[in-house]
Design an enzyme around this catalytic site. Structure first.
Site, PDB file in Angstrom:
ATOM      1  N   SER A  12      -0.383  -2.264   7.344  1.00  0.00           N
ATOM      2  CA  SER A  12       0.105  -3.633   6.826  1.00  0.00           C
ATOM      3  C   SER A  12       1.120  -3.273   6.540  1.00  0.00           C
ATOM      4  O   SER A  12       1.694  -2.421   5.048  1.00  0.00           O
ATOM      5  CB  SER A  12      -1.736  -2.614   5.426  1.00  0.00           C
ATOM      6  OG  SER A  12      -0.903  -4.293   4.868  1.00  0.00           O
ATOM      7  N   HIS A  37      -0.137  -5.639  10.627  1.00  0.00           N
ATOM      8  CA  HIS A  37      -1.478  -6.091   9.774  1.00  0.00           C
ATOM      9  C   HIS A  37      -0.763  -6.729   8.276  1.00  0.00           C
ATOM     10  O   HIS A  37      -0.152  -6.270   8.066  1.00  0.00           O
ATOM     11  CB  HIS A  37      -2.146  -5.709   9.639  1.00  0.00           C
ATOM     12  CG  HIS A  37      -3.652  -5.851   8.508  1.00  0.00           C
ATOM     13  ND1 HIS A  37      -4.253  -5.792   9.496  1.00  0.00           N
ATOM     14  CD2 HIS A  37      -3.629  -6.005   6.914  1.00  0.00           C
ATOM     15  CE1 HIS A  37      -5.779  -6.552   8.576  1.00  0.00           C
ATOM     16  NE2 HIS A  37      -5.180  -6.730   7.048  1.00  0.00           N
ATOM     17  N   ASP A  39      -1.209  -9.394   5.017  1.00  0.00           N
ATOM     18  CA  ASP A  39      -2.792  -9.297   4.519  1.00  0.00           C
ATOM     19  C   ASP A  39      -2.301 -10.642   2.768  1.00  0.00           C
ATOM     20  O   ASP A  39      -1.793 -10.477   3.003  1.00  0.00           O
ATOM     21  CB  ASP A  39      -3.203  -7.969   2.938  1.00  0.00           C
ATOM     22  CG  ASP A  39      -3.464  -6.862   3.508  1.00  0.00           C
ATOM     23  OD1 ASP A  39      -4.217  -7.123   4.368  1.00  0.00           O
ATOM     24  OD2 ASP A  39      -3.016  -5.719   3.986  1.00  0.00           O
ATOM     25  N   MET A  41      -3.708 -13.205   0.160  1.00  0.00           N
ATOM     26  CA  MET A  41      -4.201 -13.050  -1.002  1.00  0.00           C
ATOM     27  C   MET A  41      -3.669 -13.934  -1.947  1.00  0.00           C
ATOM     28  O   MET A  41      -2.609 -14.136  -1.951  1.00  0.00           O
ATOM     29  CB  MET A  41      -3.746 -11.585  -1.372  1.00  0.00           C
ATOM     30  CG  MET A  41      -3.980 -10.266  -1.115  1.00  0.00           C
ATOM     31  SD  MET A  41      -3.727  -8.991  -1.644  1.00  0.00           S
ATOM     32  CE  MET A  41      -4.340  -7.601  -0.606  1.00  0.00           C
ATOM     33  N   HIS A  70      -5.047 -10.773   7.652  1.00  0.00           N
ATOM     34  CA  HIS A  70      -5.857 -10.913   7.178  1.00  0.00           C
ATOM     35  C   HIS A  70      -6.394 -12.177   6.003  1.00  0.00           C
ATOM     36  O   HIS A  70      -5.387 -11.899   4.780  1.00  0.00           O
ATOM     37  CB  HIS A  70      -6.020  -9.541   6.576  1.00  0.00           C
ATOM     38  CG  HIS A  70      -7.562  -9.004   5.956  1.00  0.00           C
ATOM     39  ND1 HIS A  70      -7.620  -8.204   5.313  1.00  0.00           N
ATOM     40  CD2 HIS A  70      -8.704  -9.985   5.582  1.00  0.00           C
ATOM     41  CE1 HIS A  70      -8.333  -7.984   4.996  1.00  0.00           C
ATOM     42  NE2 HIS A  70      -9.134  -9.473   4.617  1.00  0.00           N
ATOM     43  N   MET A  72      -7.674 -13.424   3.120  1.00  0.00           N
ATOM     44  CA  MET A  72      -8.412 -13.114   2.130  1.00  0.00           C
ATOM     45  C   MET A  72      -8.321 -13.755   0.484  1.00  0.00           C
ATOM     46  O   MET A  72      -7.325 -14.448  -0.640  1.00  0.00           O
ATOM     47  CB  MET A  72      -7.900 -11.863   0.747  1.00  0.00           C
ATOM     48  CG  MET A  72      -8.260 -10.955   1.570  1.00  0.00           C
ATOM     49  SD  MET A  72      -7.535  -9.121   1.776  1.00  0.00           S
ATOM     50  CE  MET A  72      -5.894  -9.225   2.446  1.00  0.00           C
ATOM     51  N   MET A 141     -14.292  -3.831   5.351  1.00  0.00           N
ATOM     52  CA  MET A 141     -13.250  -3.107   4.323  1.00  0.00           C
ATOM     53  C   MET A 141     -14.049  -2.152   3.323  1.00  0.00           C
ATOM     54  O   MET A 141     -14.285  -1.883   3.353  1.00  0.00           O
ATOM     55  CB  MET A 141     -13.827  -4.291   2.618  1.00  0.00           C
ATOM     56  CG  MET A 141     -13.133  -5.581   3.363  1.00  0.00           C
ATOM     57  SD  MET A 141     -11.085  -5.885   4.251  1.00  0.00           S
ATOM     58  CE  MET A 141      -9.845  -4.648   2.515  1.00  0.00           C
ATOM     59  N   PHE A 147      -5.636  -4.952  -2.846  1.00  0.00           N
ATOM     60  CA  PHE A 147      -4.504  -3.450  -3.389  1.00  0.00           C
ATOM     61  C   PHE A 147      -4.513  -2.932  -2.196  1.00  0.00           C
ATOM     62  O   PHE A 147      -5.581  -2.366  -1.847  1.00  0.00           O
ATOM     63  CB  PHE A 147      -5.055  -2.925  -4.836  1.00  0.00           C
ATOM     64  CG  PHE A 147      -4.945  -4.111  -5.909  1.00  0.00           C
ATOM     65  CD1 PHE A 147      -4.154  -4.654  -6.673  1.00  0.00           C
ATOM     66  CD2 PHE A 147      -5.437  -4.466  -6.706  1.00  0.00           C
ATOM     67  CE1 PHE A 147      -3.893  -6.451  -7.770  1.00  0.00           C
ATOM     68  CE2 PHE A 147      -6.002  -5.213  -7.274  1.00  0.00           C
ATOM     69  CZ  PHE A 147      -5.341  -5.930  -7.822  1.00  0.00           C
ATOM     70  N   GLY A 148      -4.077  -1.915  -1.835  1.00  0.00           N
ATOM     71  CA  GLY A 148      -3.173  -1.224  -1.639  1.00  0.00           C
ATOM     72  C   GLY A 148      -3.319   0.396  -2.118  1.00  0.00           C
ATOM     73  O   GLY A 148      -3.476  -0.027  -3.340  1.00  0.00           O
ATOM     74  N   GLY A 149      -3.489   1.297  -1.498  1.00  0.00           N
ATOM     75  CA  GLY A 149      -3.853   2.972  -1.958  1.00  0.00           C
ATOM     76  C   GLY A 149      -4.609   2.933  -2.927  1.00  0.00           C
ATOM     77  O   GLY A 149      -4.615   3.399  -2.885  1.00  0.00           O
ATOM     78  N   ASP A 177      -9.822  -1.508   6.689  1.00  0.00           N
ATOM     79  CA  ASP A 177      -9.018  -1.966   6.258  1.00  0.00           C
ATOM     80  C   ASP A 177      -9.091  -1.272   4.646  1.00  0.00           C
ATOM     81  O   ASP A 177     -10.293  -1.031   4.197  1.00  0.00           O
ATOM     82  CB  ASP A 177      -9.254  -3.437   6.718  1.00  0.00           C
ATOM     83  CG  ASP A 177      -7.712  -3.922   5.716  1.00  0.00           C
ATOM     84  OD1 ASP A 177      -6.884  -3.383   5.394  1.00  0.00           O
ATOM     85  OD2 ASP A 177      -7.999  -4.913   5.709  1.00  0.00           O
ATOM     86  N   GLY A 178      -8.379  -0.457   4.800  1.00  0.00           N
ATOM     87  CA  GLY A 178      -8.464   0.608   3.427  1.00  0.00           C
ATOM     88  C   GLY A 178      -9.120   1.752   3.311  1.00  0.00           C
ATOM     89  O   GLY A 178      -9.503   2.192   3.389  1.00  0.00           O
ATOM     90  N   GLY A 179      -7.723   2.421   2.614  1.00  0.00           N
ATOM     91  CA  GLY A 179      -7.847   4.076   2.482  1.00  0.00           C
ATOM     92  C   GLY A 179      -7.761   5.160   4.093  1.00  0.00           C
ATOM     93  O   GLY A 179      -8.426   5.639   3.812  1.00  0.00           O
ATOM     94  N   GLY A 199      -1.931   0.992   5.181  1.00  0.00           N
ATOM     95  CA  GLY A 199      -0.929   0.741   4.735  1.00  0.00           C
ATOM     96  C   GLY A 199       0.210   1.746   4.222  1.00  0.00           C
ATOM     97  O   GLY A 199       1.456   2.473   4.720  1.00  0.00           O
ATOM     98  N   SER A 200      -0.400   1.831   2.868  1.00  0.00           N
ATOM     99  CA  SER A 200       0.068   3.183   1.897  1.00  0.00           C
ATOM    100  C   SER A 200       0.495   4.627   3.231  1.00  0.00           C
ATOM    101  O   SER A 200       0.999   5.631   3.268  1.00  0.00           O
ATOM    102  CB  SER A 200       0.191   3.796   0.762  1.00  0.00           C
ATOM    103  OG  SER A 200      -2.004   3.683   1.121  1.00  0.00           O
TER     104      SER A 200
HETATM  105  C1  DX5 Z   1      -6.990  -4.316   0.794  1.00  0.00           C
HETATM  106  C2  DX5 Z   1      -5.960  -4.900   2.236  1.00  0.00           C
HETATM  107  C3  DX5 Z   1      -5.569  -3.592   2.466  1.00  0.00           C
HETATM  108  C4  DX5 Z   1      -4.367  -2.562   2.383  1.00  0.00           C
HETATM  109  C5  DX5 Z   1      -4.803  -0.982   3.003  1.00  0.00           C
HETATM  110  O1  DX5 Z   1      -6.692  -5.822   0.435  1.00  0.00           O
HETATM  111  O2  DX5 Z   1      -6.240  -5.490   3.064  1.00  0.00           O
HETATM  112  O3  DX5 Z   1      -5.055  -3.954   4.649  1.00  0.00           O
HETATM  113  O4  DX5 Z   1      -3.480  -3.094   2.338  1.00  0.00           O
HETATM  114  O5  DX5 Z   1      -4.106  -1.015   2.137  1.00  0.00           O
HETATM  115  P1  DX5 Z   1      -4.104   1.409   2.323  1.00  0.00           P
HETATM  116  O6  DX5 Z   1      -3.944   1.651   3.414  1.00  0.00           O
HETATM  117  O7  DX5 Z   1      -3.095   1.702   1.090  1.00  0.00           O
HETATM  118  O8  DX5 Z   1      -5.371   1.549   1.739  1.00  0.00           O
HETATM  119 ZN    ZN Z   2      -6.041  -5.932   5.876  1.00  0.00          ZN
END
Ligand code: DX5
Ligand code: ZN
Length: 227
Positions: A12, A37, A39, A41, A70, A72, A141, A147-149, A177-179, A199-200
């Protein structure tokens, strides 16, 4: 569980250097990313703001793999065509963001893109039952979007398992997607996921000038899932 050689890693760019997207995308693809990917928002459906269609159009020439957008955002339908024209290969909308998600999915496919639906952590697997014959991807999700991380929400493993069973032999990707990191990715692959957004966990420790950590981070996830 899927054949792990077919698992896609989708970094991401939310975790990339915002002043350098083109170079970041090229670096992370050179280091082994399968998809990119993006994101999107809106500060309304989720409490953060990111990219519009013009920005997606600007980064498109830098993506050699797959542009996985994606959304959102709510409302969503009136923006689908703009993201398709920006070059998205896959457009994913949230089931919670559209009162007529069936129509939204039809609209995505009508633009020539592959259609995804995303489910927030509290949305049950059963919500996609009547969409299964018209979607290309279901995004689980495993954090609350915005948010990432954030920390992985474990209950989404069971949801992924349910979705895998509901999908049967239909050609539908299950994207998480996420964590996602080397400790959480194997749980989701075992449950049936075949696309991992990270992402992170991918961008940490690297930069455009020092991209090798991106490759090491991607390989750490691949090794953890036996891929
Ligand atoms: C959250 C995003 C994710 C996010 C994932 O709303 O849709 O794509 O960037 O980030 P990590 O991998 O850091 O959880
Ligand atoms: Zn995403």
């Amino acid at each position: 569980m899927n054949d792990t050689s077919s698992i896609k890693i989708a970094p991401s760019i939310l975790a990339a250097d915002f002043a350098n997207f083109g170079a970041e995308i090229e670096a992370v693809e050179a280091q082994g990313a399968d998809w990119i990917h993006v994101d999107v928002m809106d500060g309304h459906f989720v409490p953060n703001l990111t990219f519009g269609p013009d920005m997606c159009k600007a980064i498109r020439p830098h993506i050699k793999t797959v542009m996985d957008v994606h959304l959102m955002i709510a409302p969503v339908d009136q923006y689908i065509e703009a993201y398709a024209q920006a070059g998205a290969d896959i457009i994913t909308a949230h089931i919670e963001a559209s009162p007529h998600i069936h129509r939204t999915v039809q609209a995505i496919r009508a633009c020539g893109a592959k259609a995804g639906v995303a489910l927030n952590p509290a949305t049950p697997a059963s919500s996609v039952e009547y969409l299964l014959d018209m979607v290309d991807l279901i995004c689980v999700m495993s954090v609350n979007p915005g948010f990432g991380g954030q920390k992985f929400i474990h209950s989404q493993v069971e949801k992924t398992r349910q979705l895998k069973q509901m999908i049967g032999d239909r050609p539908i990707h299950i994207e998480i997607d996420g964590g996602m990191d080397p400790s959480t990715a194997p749980l989701m692959v075992e449950a049936g996921a075949d696309v991992l957004v990270a992402g992170s966990a991918v961008f940490k420790g690297g930069s455009v000038g020092n991209p090798e950590p991106y490759g090491e981070n991607i390989n750490a996830i691949r090794n953890a899932i036996g891929n």
